[in-house]
Design a protein around this motif. Structure first.
Motif, PDB file in Angstrom:
ATOM      1  N   PRO A  36       0.919  -1.220  -0.194  1.00  0.00           N
ATOM      2  CA  PRO A  36       0.143  -0.120  -0.036  1.00  0.00           C
ATOM      3  C   PRO A  36       1.456   1.246   0.192  1.00  0.00           C
ATOM      4  O   PRO A  36      -0.045   2.360  -0.447  1.00  0.00           O
ATOM      5  N   LEU A  37       1.819   1.359   0.430  1.00  0.00           N
ATOM      6  CA  LEU A  37       2.619   2.131   0.846  1.00  0.00           C
ATOM      7  C   LEU A  37       3.191   2.758  -0.543  1.00  0.00           C
ATOM      8  O   LEU A  37       3.496   3.554  -1.297  1.00  0.00           O
ATOM      9  N   VAL A  38       4.056   1.567  -0.890  1.00  0.00           N
ATOM     10  CA  VAL A  38       4.549   1.358  -3.037  1.00  0.00           C
ATOM     11  C   VAL A  38       3.437   2.352  -3.902  1.00  0.00           C
ATOM     12  O   VAL A  38       3.907   3.322  -4.360  1.00  0.00           O
ATOM     13  N   VAL A  39       2.585   1.669  -3.934  1.00  0.00           N
ATOM     14  CA  VAL A  39       1.578   2.084  -4.355  1.00  0.00           C
ATOM     15  C   VAL A  39       0.508   3.051  -4.454  1.00  0.00           C
ATOM     16  O   VAL A  39       0.464   4.328  -4.934  1.00  0.00           O
ATOM     17  N   GLU A  40       0.737   3.627  -2.990  1.00  0.00           N
ATOM     18  CA  GLU A  40       0.794   5.558  -2.489  1.00  0.00           C
ATOM     19  C   GLU A  40       1.726   6.077  -3.452  1.00  0.00           C
ATOM     20  O   GLU A  40       1.366   7.748  -3.606  1.00  0.00           O
ATOM     21  N   VAL A  41       3.024   6.094  -2.997  1.00  0.00           N
ATOM     22  CA  VAL A  41       3.905   7.086  -3.601  1.00  0.00           C
ATOM     23  C   VAL A  41       3.894   7.420  -5.038  1.00  0.00           C
ATOM     24  O   VAL A  41       4.152   7.879  -5.771  1.00  0.00           O
ATOM     25  N   VAL A  42       3.403   5.725  -5.627  1.00  0.00           N
ATOM     26  CA  VAL A  42       4.214   5.320  -7.021  1.00  0.00           C
ATOM     27  C   VAL A  42       2.868   6.547  -7.375  1.00  0.00           C
ATOM     28  O   VAL A  42       2.872   7.571  -8.380  1.00  0.00           O
ATOM     29  N   ALA A  43       1.459   6.448  -7.220  1.00  0.00           N
ATOM     30  CA  ALA A  43       0.376   6.754  -7.559  1.00  0.00           C
ATOM     31  C   ALA A  43       0.499   8.441  -7.497  1.00  0.00           C
ATOM     32  O   ALA A  43       0.331   9.297  -8.723  1.00  0.00           O
ATOM     33  N   ALA A  44       1.214   9.116  -6.613  1.00  0.00           N
ATOM     34  CA  ALA A  44       1.424   9.869  -6.522  1.00  0.00           C
ATOM     35  C   ALA A  44       1.926  11.138  -7.149  1.00  0.00           C
ATOM     36  O   ALA A  44       1.914  12.296  -7.600  1.00  0.00           O
ATOM     37  N   VAL A  54       7.222  -4.984  -8.508  1.00  0.00           N
ATOM     38  CA  VAL A  54       7.783  -6.024  -9.279  1.00  0.00           C
ATOM     39  C   VAL A  54       8.941  -6.143  -8.450  1.00  0.00           C
ATOM     40  O   VAL A  54       9.574  -7.530  -7.603  1.00  0.00           O
ATOM     41  N   ALA A  55       9.857  -4.204  -8.312  1.00  0.00           N
ATOM     42  CA  ALA A  55      11.012  -4.583  -7.703  1.00  0.00           C
ATOM     43  C   ALA A  55      10.291  -5.048  -6.274  1.00  0.00           C
ATOM     44  O   ALA A  55      11.982  -5.737  -5.102  1.00  0.00           O
ATOM     45  N   LEU A  56       9.536  -4.786  -5.420  1.00  0.00           N
ATOM     46  CA  LEU A  56       9.203  -5.275  -4.274  1.00  0.00           C
ATOM     47  C   LEU A  56       9.655  -6.661  -3.837  1.00  0.00           C
ATOM     48  O   LEU A  56       9.287  -7.606  -2.876  1.00  0.00           O
ATOM     49  N   ALA A  57       8.458  -7.710  -4.658  1.00  0.00           N
ATOM     50  CA  ALA A  57       8.205  -8.803  -5.028  1.00  0.00           C
ATOM     51  C   ALA A  57       9.838  -9.606  -5.091  1.00  0.00           C
ATOM     52  O   ALA A  57       9.820 -10.110  -4.042  1.00  0.00           O
ATOM     53  N   THR A  58      10.344  -9.223  -5.986  1.00  0.00           N
ATOM     54  CA  THR A  58      11.286  -9.550  -5.981  1.00  0.00           C
ATOM     55  C   THR A  58      12.275  -9.734  -4.552  1.00  0.00           C
ATOM     56  O   THR A  58      13.315 -10.513  -4.727  1.00  0.00           O
ATOM     57  N   SER A  59      13.093  -8.049  -4.818  1.00  0.00           N
ATOM     58  CA  SER A  59      13.826  -8.106  -3.767  1.00  0.00           C
ATOM     59  C   SER A  59      13.386  -8.922  -2.754  1.00  0.00           C
ATOM     60  O   SER A  59      14.307  -8.876  -1.530  1.00  0.00           O
ATOM     61  N   SER A  60      12.481  -8.707  -2.245  1.00  0.00           N
ATOM     62  CA  SER A  60      11.257  -9.078  -0.706  1.00  0.00           C
ATOM     63  C   SER A  60      11.960 -10.867  -1.009  1.00  0.00           C
ATOM     64  O   SER A  60      12.787 -11.040  -0.090  1.00  0.00           O
ATOM     65  N   ASN A  61      12.248 -11.372  -1.831  1.00  0.00           N
ATOM     66  CA  ASN A  61      12.705 -12.470  -2.339  1.00  0.00           C
ATOM     67  C   ASN A  61      13.702 -12.824  -1.798  1.00  0.00           C
ATOM     68  O   ASN A  61      14.584 -13.393  -0.737  1.00  0.00           O
ATOM     69  N   PHE A  62      15.304 -11.390  -2.393  1.00  0.00           N
ATOM     70  CA  PHE A  62      16.408 -11.862  -2.045  1.00  0.00           C
ATOM     71  C   PHE A  62      16.463 -11.520  -0.550  1.00  0.00           C
ATOM     72  O   PHE A  62      17.620 -12.013  -0.092  1.00  0.00           O
ATOM     73  N   GLY A  63      16.244 -10.556  -0.060  1.00  0.00           N
ATOM     74  CA  GLY A  63      15.730 -10.154   1.449  1.00  0.00           C
ATOM     75  C   GLY A  63      16.101 -11.650   2.517  1.00  0.00           C
ATOM     76  O   GLY A  63      16.534 -11.666   3.413  1.00  0.00           O
TER      77      GLY A  63
END
Length: 138
Positions: A36-44, A54-63
């Motif tokens: 939700p935070l990413v969506v809000e910032v990107v929408a703004a 995609v960056a959120l999901a893939t980087s989450s897996n690496f982290g």
């Protein structure tokens, strides 16, 4: 995230925050709470959601791969191999960091048109054109 001045820096920041949070809190809750935070910032900023989610999901897996608490599988591996937290982090961390950096670079290249801002502007222009056409038809 709001301090980022360019779409590219925002992509890297989303990726980095996701990576670090997943190492500390597991990847599922990280994605759940950050989306939700990413969506809000990107929408703004009137940008496409795709590259950032995609960056959120893939980087989450690496982290999640970095620490024993990053995923349930890591807990099993660390427990079965009797690796201490720091030992696990030192063995897996460097590889996961390299993978994360490669992931961020690949995403930046793959979504370069969206990150340049032209894709978002074109979408907005198309919407405005459609609205003008509808108004002309009336």
């Amino acid at each position: 995230l709001q301090r980022c001045r360019t779409p590219f820096s925002l992509l890297v920041a989303v990726s980095a925050v996701s990576f670090v949070c997943s190492a500390l809190f597991m990847n599922d809750p990280t994605c759940l709470f950050l989306t939700p935070l990413v969506v809000e910032v990107v929408a703004a900023r009137n940008l496409h959601y795709g590259p950032f989610l995609v960056a959120l999901a893939t980087s989450s897996n690496f982290g999640a791969a970095v620490t024993p608490i990053g995923s349930p599988q890591n807990l099993i591996i660390a427990g079965a191999s009797k690796l201490q937290f720091l030992t696990f982090l030192l063995r897996v961390g460097p590889v996961a960091c390299i993978a994360w950096a490669m992931n961020a670079a690949i995403l930046a290249w793959w979504f370069r048109k969206s990150l340049s801002g032209t894709g978002a502007r074109r979408s907005k222009e198309k919407e405005e054109e459609k609205q003008e056409e509808k108004e002309e038809e009336k």
